[in-house]
Design an enzyme around this catalytic site. Structure first.
Site, PDB file in Angstrom:
ATOM      1  CB  CYS A   1      -0.879   0.114   1.280  1.00 54.35           C
ATOM      2  SG  CYS A   1      -0.211  -0.084   2.737  1.00 54.35           S
ATOM      3  CG  ASN A   2       3.798   1.935   2.683  1.00 51.08           C
ATOM      4  OD1 ASN A   2       4.360   0.971   2.338  1.00 51.08           O
ATOM      5  ND2 ASN A   2       3.273   1.855   4.003  1.00 51.08           N
TER       6      ASN A   2
END
Length: 451
Positions: A50-51
Site C-alpha cells: 500500500c505504500n
C-alpha cells in the site's frame, strides 16, 4: 551480481502518486513478463504494497536497465514517465541488497519495525517463482531477506517500535485514548477479506468491540473470515458476513469502519458517508488502508466523521518515535549485506573452479592413457597406483590456488578473479557456462516450493 531495483514509496512520492501508480495483481504479472522480455533483464519480481512499488531485476547493463525498468513501471502503472521519474529511486548491487534487507526489517516502513512487510516480501517471491521470472539471484536474495527480517525481530526489540498499520491507524482514530478503552463495546464494519482486513478484524476483536461485520465482494471469503473469528478458542467476538451491496445499510449501524479492498474505484463515496451519519448522534470513525483509497477523502469534512487514511498515516508516522533497537537492526543489516555479497561473489567463481578441475581430470585421464600405451606390461594394481599418484599431484597443485581464489573472489572487487582464472588456464567459456546452467537448474529445484 547485477541487481537493480527501481521503485517509489511513501518516502519518495506523495500519496496521490502512489495511489495512481498502484498495481493490481494481474498487472504485476504482466509487468514481470514484460520485464523478462526486455533486453537488459534476465530475472525479475515486483514488491507492491500500500505504500511502495518496487521492481527488482538482474540486469546486464545498468543504464539500459534503469531506463527499461522505469519505462515499464510507467507503462503498467498508467502514470506518465515524465511525471513518475522525479519520484523514482534506484539502487544497484550491494545498495539494492541493503535496501531490501532494510525493508524486510521494517526500517523503511511507514511505521518503523512493522512486521507485515515480511508477508509481502514472501508474496513477491512467490509471484516470481510462480511465473518463473525469479532465478537464482532473486531466489537467494528474497529468501535471505526473509531470514534477515526474522532475525531482526527475534534478536532486537524492534517490535516495540513496530506495529501494524491497523494498530497505528486505530491509535490515530482514538486520538490519545487507549485503543482498547476507545473501541470497547463499539460496532465495527470491516470492508474486504484479504490479509490486511483479516488483521484489522482480529485487532478489533482483541480491542473488545461488541460486533464485527465483514463485507466482501465474494461472500464466501467474508464467511470464512467470520468463521475464523468465531471458531472455538478464537476471539469470541460476535461476527457475521454481509454482501457488498449491503455496505450502505451496515454503515449506518457501525461506529468503526476499516476498509481495505483491491477495488480500483471508491467503495464509500462522500454521499454514502453523509447518508450514514445523517441524524445520528454518535461519531463515525473511518480507517482507509487501501491503495488506491476506498473512502472518499471528502468524508473527513462531514460533521461527526473522523477519517484516517494512508496519507494522514504517513504524516503522523513522520513524528513517531523510533525504538532504541533501530541502530542494532541497522548493524544486522550491514553485516548481512556484507555476507550476502561475499557469498554471491564466491558463487560466481565456482563454475570456473569446477571447469578447471574438470579440465585437470581430463589431462590426468589423457596422460594415464598415453602411459598405458607406452607401458603395455603394467598390471591392474600398477595402473591404479600410477593413476592415483597423478591425481594426487594434480589435486595438491590445484588445492591452494582454488581455495585462495575463492577467498579472494568473496571480497569486494573480487569478480575479476574468475576472468583471470579462465584466461590463465585457457578454459573453454562454453564449459564454464554449462556448469553455471547446471548449477542454476539445481538451485531452481532446491528453491521450488520453499515459499
Amino acid at each position: 551480481m547485477s541487481l537493480l531495483v527501481v521503485g517509489l514509496s511513501h518516502r519518495s512520492a506523495p500519496v496521490s502518486i502512489l495511489e495512481r501508480a498502484s498495481l493490481p495483481a494481474d498487472t504485476r504479472s504482466k509487468l514481470l513478463q514484460d520485464t523478462l522480455a526486455a533486453e537488459p533483464a534476465t530475472e525479475g519480481t515486483v514488491l507492491a504494497t500500500c505504500n511502495r512499488i518496487e521492481l527488482y531485476a538482474d540486469v546486464d547493463k545498468f543504464h539500459a536497465g534503469v531506463a527499461e525498468l522505469s519505462t515499464l513501471l510507467a507503462q503498467h502503472s498508467g502514470v506518465g514517465l515524465d511525471e513518475l521519474t522525479p519520484y523514482l529511486y534506484v539502487h544497484y548491487e550491494d545498495r539494492a541488497v541493503h535496501h531490501l534487507f532494510s525493508v524486510a526489517c521494517g526500517l523503511d516502513s511507514m511505521v518503523v519495525g512493522e512486521g507485515q512487510i515480511l508477508g509481502q516480501i514472501k508474496d513477491a517471491l512467490a509471484l516470481g517463482q510462480e511465473l518463473h521470472t525469479a532465478g537464482r539471484l532473486l531466489n537467494d536474495l528474497f529468501q535471505q531477506a526473509l531470514r534477515v527480517g526474522k532475525r531482526a525481530h527475534s534478536e532486537t526489540g524492534i517490535d516495540r517500535a513496530g506495529q501494524s498499520l491497523v494498530t497505528f491507524g486505530l491509535q490515530q482514530l482514538a486520538d490519545g485514548t487507549d485503543v482498547d478503552t476507545w473501541a470497547k463495546g463499539k460496532k465495527s464494519l470491516v470492508i474486504g477479506a484479504g490479509s490486511m482486513s483479516s488483521l484489522a478484524a482480529a485487532t478489533l476483536a482483541r480491542a473488545g468491540v461488541a460486533e464485527i461485520v465483514v463485507a466482501n465482494r465474494t461472500l464466501a471469503r467474508a464467511e470464512r473470515l467470520v468463521q475464523i473469528l468465531t471458531e472455538p478458542g478464537g476471539t469470541g467476538v460476535a461476527a457475521r458476513a454481509a454482501e457488498m451491496v449491503a455496505v450502505g445499510d451496515e454503515l449506518r449501524g457501525a461506529d468503526i469502519v476499516v476498509s481495505c479492498t483491491g477495488a480500483t474505484g471508491l467503495v464509500l463515496t462522500g454521499d454514502d458517508v453523509a447518508d450514514a451519519v445523517r441524524d445520528r448522534e454518535t461519531p463515525l470513525a473511518l480507517l482507509d488502508l487501501a491503495m488506491p483509497r476506498d473512502i472518499d477523502a471528502a468524508a473527513h469534512r462531514l460533521p461527526g466523521v473522523r477519517l484516517v487514511d494512508i496519507e494522514s498515516l504517513a504524516e503522523a508516522s513522520a513524528d513517531a518515535p523510533m525504538a532504541a533497537d533501530v541502530d542494532r537492526v541497522r548493524a544486522i543489516v550491514a553485516d548481512e549485506v556484507a555476507a550476502f555479497g561475499a557469498a554471491q561473489r564466491a558463487a560466481h567463481i565456482t563454475p570456473t573452479v569446477v571447469a578447471l578441475r574438470a579440465m585437470a581430470a581430463d589431462v590426468v585421464t589423457s596422460e594415464v592413457t598415453r602411459l598405458e600405451g607406452r607401458l603395455p606390461g603394467l598390471d591392474e594394481k600398477q595402473r591404479a597406483e600410477i593413476t592415483q599418484t597423478v591425481r594426487r599431484v594434480v589435486d595438491k597443485l590445484l588445492h591452494a590456488p582454488t581455495v585462495r581464489v575463492k577467498q579472494l573472489a568473496s571480497e569486494p572487487g573480487g569478480a575479476g578473479y574468475a576472468d583471470a582464472l579462465r584466461t590463465l588456464f585457457d578454459l573453454d567459456p562454453e564449459t564454464v557456462a554449462a556448469v553455471s546452467r547446471a548449477d542454476l537448474n539445481d538451485a531452481d529445484v532446491k528453491n521450488r516450493g520453499r515459499v
